[in-house]
Motif scaffolding. Structure first.
Motif, PDB file in Angstrom:
ATOM      1  N   ILE A   1       0.813  -1.215   0.000  1.00  0.00           N
ATOM      2  CA  ILE A   1       0.000   0.000   0.000  1.00  0.00           C
ATOM      3  C   ILE A   1       0.848   1.266   0.000  1.00  0.00           C
ATOM      4  CG2 ILE A   1      -0.257   0.056   2.506  1.00  0.00           C
ATOM      5  CD1 ILE A   1      -3.173   1.028   1.947  1.00  0.00           C
ATOM      6  N   TRP A   2       2.013   1.232   0.640  1.00  0.00           N
ATOM      7  CA  TRP A   2       2.832   2.437   0.731  1.00  0.00           C
ATOM      8  C   TRP A   2       3.508   2.762  -0.598  1.00  0.00           C
ATOM      9  CZ3 TRP A   2       0.860   4.835   4.416  1.00  0.00           C
ATOM     10  CH2 TRP A   2       0.421   4.164   5.548  1.00  0.00           C
ATOM     11  N   THR A   3       3.888   1.747  -1.342  1.00  0.00           N
ATOM     12  CA  THR A   3       4.449   2.001  -2.667  1.00  0.00           C
ATOM     13  C   THR A   3       3.360   2.516  -3.600  1.00  0.00           C
ATOM     14  OG1 THR A   3       6.185   0.358  -2.372  1.00  0.00           O
ATOM     15  CG2 THR A   3       5.674   0.979  -4.624  1.00  0.00           C
ATOM     16  N   GLU A   4       2.155   2.029  -3.430  1.00  0.00           N
ATOM     17  CA  GLU A   4       1.061   2.561  -4.236  1.00  0.00           C
ATOM     18  C   GLU A   4       0.870   4.047  -3.959  1.00  0.00           C
ATOM     19  OE1 GLU A   4      -2.568   0.358  -4.212  1.00  0.00           O
ATOM     20  OE2 GLU A   4      -1.546  -1.549  -4.521  1.00  0.00           O
ATOM     21  N   CYS A   5       1.083   4.472  -2.710  1.00  0.00           N
ATOM     22  CA  CYS A   5       0.956   5.899  -2.353  1.00  0.00           C
ATOM     23  C   CYS A   5       2.198   6.695  -2.749  1.00  0.00           C
ATOM     24  CB  CYS A   5       0.734   6.043  -0.847  1.00  0.00           C
ATOM     25  SG  CYS A   5      -0.827   5.388  -0.280  1.00  0.00           S
ATOM     26  N   GLY A   6       3.386   6.172  -2.454  1.00  0.00           N
ATOM     27  CA  GLY A   6       4.632   6.912  -2.668  1.00  0.00           C
ATOM     28  C   GLY A   6       5.290   6.682  -4.003  1.00  0.00           C
ATOM     29  N   GLY A   7       4.868   5.663  -4.704  1.00  0.00           N
ATOM     30  CA  GLY A   7       5.422   5.373  -6.018  1.00  0.00           C
ATOM     31  C   GLY A   7       6.797   4.732  -5.963  1.00  0.00           C
ATOM     32  N   THR A   8       7.407   4.650  -7.120  1.00  0.00           N
ATOM     33  CA  THR A   8       8.708   3.985  -7.212  1.00  0.00           C
ATOM     34  C   THR A   8       9.818   4.797  -6.553  1.00  0.00           C
ATOM     35  OG1 THR A   8       9.045   4.897  -9.419  1.00  0.00           O
ATOM     36  CG2 THR A   8       8.152   2.664  -9.286  1.00  0.00           C
ATOM     37  N   THR A   9       9.633   6.101  -6.391  1.00  0.00           N
ATOM     38  CA  THR A   9      10.642   6.893  -5.671  1.00  0.00           C
ATOM     39  C   THR A   9      10.746   6.384  -4.237  1.00  0.00           C
ATOM     40  OG1 THR A   9      10.200   8.826  -7.035  1.00  0.00           O
ATOM     41  CG2 THR A   9      11.296   9.208  -4.926  1.00  0.00           C
ATOM     42  N   TYR A  10       9.612   6.150  -3.612  1.00  0.00           N
ATOM     43  CA  TYR A  10       9.560   5.633  -2.242  1.00  0.00           C
ATOM     44  C   TYR A  10      10.195   4.240  -2.148  1.00  0.00           C
ATOM     45  CZ  TYR A  10       7.392   3.032   1.592  1.00  0.00           C
ATOM     46  OH  TYR A  10       7.177   2.215   2.665  1.00  0.00           O
ATOM     47  N   SER A  11       9.716   3.304  -2.967  1.00  0.00           N
ATOM     48  CA  SER A  11      10.199   1.927  -2.850  1.00  0.00           C
ATOM     49  C   SER A  11      11.655   1.790  -3.275  1.00  0.00           C
ATOM     50  CB  SER A  11       9.311   0.968  -3.644  1.00  0.00           C
ATOM     51  OG  SER A  11       9.230   1.351  -4.989  1.00  0.00           O
ATOM     52  N   THR A  12      12.088   2.569  -4.257  1.00  0.00           N
ATOM     53  CA  THR A  12      13.486   2.516  -4.693  1.00  0.00           C
ATOM     54  C   THR A  12      14.403   3.096  -3.627  1.00  0.00           C
ATOM     55  OG1 THR A  12      12.855   2.604  -7.017  1.00  0.00           O
ATOM     56  CG2 THR A  12      15.109   3.258  -6.483  1.00  0.00           C
ATOM     57  N   ALA A  13      14.027   4.219  -3.048  1.00  0.00           N
ATOM     58  CA  ALA A  13      14.847   4.836  -1.997  1.00  0.00           C
ATOM     59  C   ALA A  13      15.003   3.894  -0.808  1.00  0.00           C
ATOM     60  CB  ALA A  13      14.235   6.158  -1.554  1.00  0.00           C
ATOM     61  N   LEU A  14      13.914   3.315  -0.333  1.00  0.00           N
ATOM     62  CA  LEU A  14      14.010   2.409   0.814  1.00  0.00           C
ATOM     63  C   LEU A  14      14.811   1.158   0.487  1.00  0.00           C
ATOM     64  CD1 LEU A  14      10.562   2.595   2.607  1.00  0.00           C
ATOM     65  CD2 LEU A  14      12.787   3.266   3.492  1.00  0.00           C
ATOM     66  N   SER A  15      14.674   0.651  -0.714  1.00  0.00           N
ATOM     67  CA  SER A  15      15.426  -0.551  -1.088  1.00  0.00           C
ATOM     68  C   SER A  15      16.923  -0.264  -1.140  1.00  0.00           C
ATOM     69  CB  SER A  15      14.929  -1.084  -2.433  1.00  0.00           C
ATOM     70  OG  SER A  15      13.586  -1.509  -2.314  1.00  0.00           O
ATOM     71  N   ILE A  16      17.291   0.874  -1.690  1.00  0.00           N
ATOM     72  CA  ILE A  16      18.713   1.252  -1.730  1.00  0.00           C
ATOM     73  C   ILE A  16      19.246   1.479  -0.318  1.00  0.00           C
ATOM     74  CG2 ILE A  16      20.319   3.073  -2.433  1.00  0.00           C
ATOM     75  CD1 ILE A  16      18.576   3.320  -5.002  1.00  0.00           C
ATOM     76  N   LEU A  17      18.486   2.187   0.512  1.00  0.00           N
ATOM     77  CA  LEU A  17      18.911   2.414   1.893  1.00  0.00           C
ATOM     78  C   LEU A  17      19.052   1.100   2.654  1.00  0.00           C
ATOM     79  CD1 LEU A  17      16.801   5.576   2.723  1.00  0.00           C
ATOM     80  CD2 LEU A  17      19.295   5.456   2.472  1.00  0.00           C
ATOM     81  N   THR A  18      18.183   0.144   2.388  1.00  0.00           N
ATOM     82  CA  THR A  18      18.271  -1.169   3.031  1.00  0.00           C
ATOM     83  C   THR A  18      19.598  -1.845   2.699  1.00  0.00           C
ATOM     84  OG1 THR A  18      15.877  -1.440   2.992  1.00  0.00           O
ATOM     85  CG2 THR A  18      17.192  -3.450   3.198  1.00  0.00           C
ATOM     86  N   LEU A  19      19.999  -1.758   1.441  1.00  0.00           N
ATOM     87  CA  LEU A  19      21.256  -2.382   1.023  1.00  0.00           C
ATOM     88  C   LEU A  19      22.487  -1.673   1.594  1.00  0.00           C
ATOM     89  CD1 LEU A  19      20.284  -3.038  -2.693  1.00  0.00           C
ATOM     90  CD2 LEU A  19      20.637  -4.779  -0.915  1.00  0.00           C
TER      91      LEU A  19
END
Length: 87
Positions: free
Chosen positions: A59-77
């Motif tokens: 649901i959060w990626t649907e709200c924040g888009g790929t900017t949100y999910s890409t940023a969190l994924s990179i920060l996770t790594l």
């Protein structure tokens, strides 16, 4: 709106959860961190699209888009690069 993906793994991938769980496991350290780290790297990288972005069905990626999910994924790594501790 992002396109829905029927891939079951992508439907379960939650970049917010991965980010904060990775912090917790990093601070726990030891063998648990080692196991988490290897699985996390594999799992997060498998979710990356050919265009370099991460998108999921949460649901959060649907709200924040790929900017949100890409940023969190990179920060996770990169969790362990941003923390100074005695590991």
């Amino acid at each position: 709106n992002l396109p829905k993906n029927e891939d079951p793994a992508r439907a379960k991938y939650d970049p917010y959860m991965m980010y904060f769980c990775t912090y917790g496991m990093f601070f726990l350290g030891g063998k648990d961190w080692d196991l988490w780290h290897e699985a996390m790297k594999k799992g997060v990288c498998q979710m990356q699209q050919a265009d370099g972005l991460w998108w999921t069905n949460d649901i959060w990626t649907e709200c924040g888009g790929t900017t949100y999910s890409t940023a969190l994924s990179i920060l996770t790594l990169q969790v362990y690069y941003r923390i100074q501790c005695s590991h």
